[in-house]
Motif scaffolding. Sequence first.
Motif, mmCIF file in Angstrom:
data_model
loop_
_atom_site.group_PDB
_atom_site.id
_atom_site.type_symbol
_atom_site.label_atom_id
_atom_site.label_comp_id
_atom_site.label_asym_id
_atom_site.label_seq_id
_atom_site.Cartn_x
_atom_site.Cartn_y
_atom_site.Cartn_z
ATOM 1 N N GLU A 8 11.954 2.948 -1.169
ATOM 2 C CA GLU A 8 10.800 2.899 -0.272
ATOM 3 C C GLU A 8 10.083 4.248 -0.266
ATOM 4 O O GLU A 8 8.865 4.302 -0.140
ATOM 5 N N ARG A 9 10.829 5.321 -0.402
ATOM 6 C CA ARG A 9 10.208 6.666 -0.459
ATOM 7 C C ARG A 9 9.306 6.763 -1.690
ATOM 8 O O ARG A 9 8.213 7.313 -1.628
ATOM 9 N N ASP A 10 9.765 6.204 -2.822
ATOM 10 C CA ASP A 10 8.948 6.195 -4.036
ATOM 11 C C ASP A 10 7.641 5.432 -3.810
ATOM 12 O O ASP A 10 6.569 5.877 -4.201
ATOM 13 N N VAL A 11 7.767 4.266 -3.174
ATOM 14 C CA VAL A 11 6.587 3.435 -2.918
ATOM 15 C C VAL A 11 5.630 4.162 -1.983
ATOM 16 O O VAL A 11 4.412 4.154 -2.187
ATOM 17 N N ARG A 12 6.158 4.814 -0.949
ATOM 18 C CA ARG A 12 5.294 5.588 -0.041
ATOM 19 C C ARG A 12 4.577 6.710 -0.792
ATOM 20 O O ARG A 12 3.382 6.947 -0.590
ATOM 21 N N ASP A 13 5.289 7.392 -1.669
ATOM 22 C CA ASP A 13 4.689 8.477 -2.446
ATOM 23 C C ASP A 13 3.591 7.951 -3.370
ATOM 24 O O ASP A 13 2.520 8.549 -3.481
ATOM 25 N N THR A 33 -2.114 7.274 -4.657
ATOM 26 C CA THR A 33 -3.216 6.396 -5.059
ATOM 27 C C THR A 33 -4.147 6.055 -3.907
ATOM 28 O O THR A 33 -5.085 5.287 -4.080
ATOM 29 N N ARG A 34 -3.862 6.632 -2.734
ATOM 30 C CA ARG A 34 -4.686 6.439 -1.534
ATOM 31 C C ARG A 34 -4.776 4.966 -1.132
ATOM 32 O O ARG A 34 -5.840 4.447 -0.834
ATOM 33 N N ILE A 35 -3.617 4.310 -1.192
ATOM 34 C CA ILE A 35 -3.516 2.923 -0.745
ATOM 35 C C ILE A 35 -2.758 2.932 0.574
ATOM 36 O O ILE A 35 -1.629 3.417 0.641
ATOM 37 N N ARG A 36 -3.379 2.422 1.605
ATOM 38 C CA ARG A 36 -2.734 2.407 2.909
ATOM 39 C C ARG A 36 -1.844 1.160 3.011
ATOM 40 O O ARG A 36 -2.316 0.036 2.915
ATOM 41 N N LEU A 37 -0.544 1.371 3.187
ATOM 42 C CA LEU A 37 0.413 0.280 3.336
ATOM 43 C C LEU A 37 1.182 0.481 4.633
ATOM 44 O O LEU A 37 1.604 1.603 4.941
ATOM 45 N N ASN A 38 1.368 -0.617 5.374
ATOM 46 C CA ASN A 38 2.191 -0.511 6.579
ATOM 47 C C ASN A 38 3.663 -0.663 6.195
ATOM 48 O O ASN A 38 3.996 -0.894 5.037
ATOM 49 N N ASP A 39 4.554 -0.540 7.163
ATOM 50 C CA ASP A 39 5.993 -0.574 6.876
ATOM 51 C C ASP A 39 6.430 -1.880 6.221
ATOM 52 O O ASP A 39 7.257 -1.880 5.307
ATOM 53 N N ASP A 40 5.887 -3.008 6.698
ATOM 54 C CA ASP A 40 6.240 -4.304 6.096
ATOM 55 C C ASP A 40 5.780 -4.375 4.639
ATOM 56 O O ASP A 40 6.492 -4.889 3.772
ATOM 57 N N GLU A 41 4.576 -3.859 4.378
ATOM 58 C CA GLU A 41 4.056 -3.883 3.010
ATOM 59 C C GLU A 41 4.851 -2.950 2.099
ATOM 60 O O GLU A 41 5.075 -3.273 0.929
ATOM 61 N N ILE A 42 5.291 -1.821 2.644
ATOM 62 C CA ILE A 42 6.132 -0.897 1.864
ATOM 63 C C ILE A 42 7.419 -1.600 1.457
ATOM 64 O O ILE A 42 7.847 -1.545 0.299
#
Length: 103
Positions: free
Chosen positions: A7-12, A17-26
């Motif tokens: 999940e840390r990789d996905v957040r990074d 890429t300046r894509i806003r994702l919430n916790d569920d989407e992460i």
Amino acid sequence: MAQHVTERDVRDIAEYTRIRLNDDEISQMTIDLNNIIDSLAPITEYDLEGVVPTFHPIGSLSNVMREDIERESFTQDYALSNAPAQQDGCFLIPSILGEGGDR
């Protein structure tokens, strides 16, 4: 299923890429990316001993550009012949910056 992406990789990646994702989407994106990586696992089963890596999938394709051959070009008068406005042998176009007017 092994976890290849955290999940840390996905957040990074999302931040980079300046894509806003919430916790569920992460969480869902982490699952999806790991599933995609797992789906590629059968590729590792091929025997590639002696196979030379290629740079391009079409093999020896090296240059698809035509030869750069010098040839006669348009004259300045011909190039300007359909211009709605011209000045001193140049195209005269409306200004998009500054005070306006033609430039």
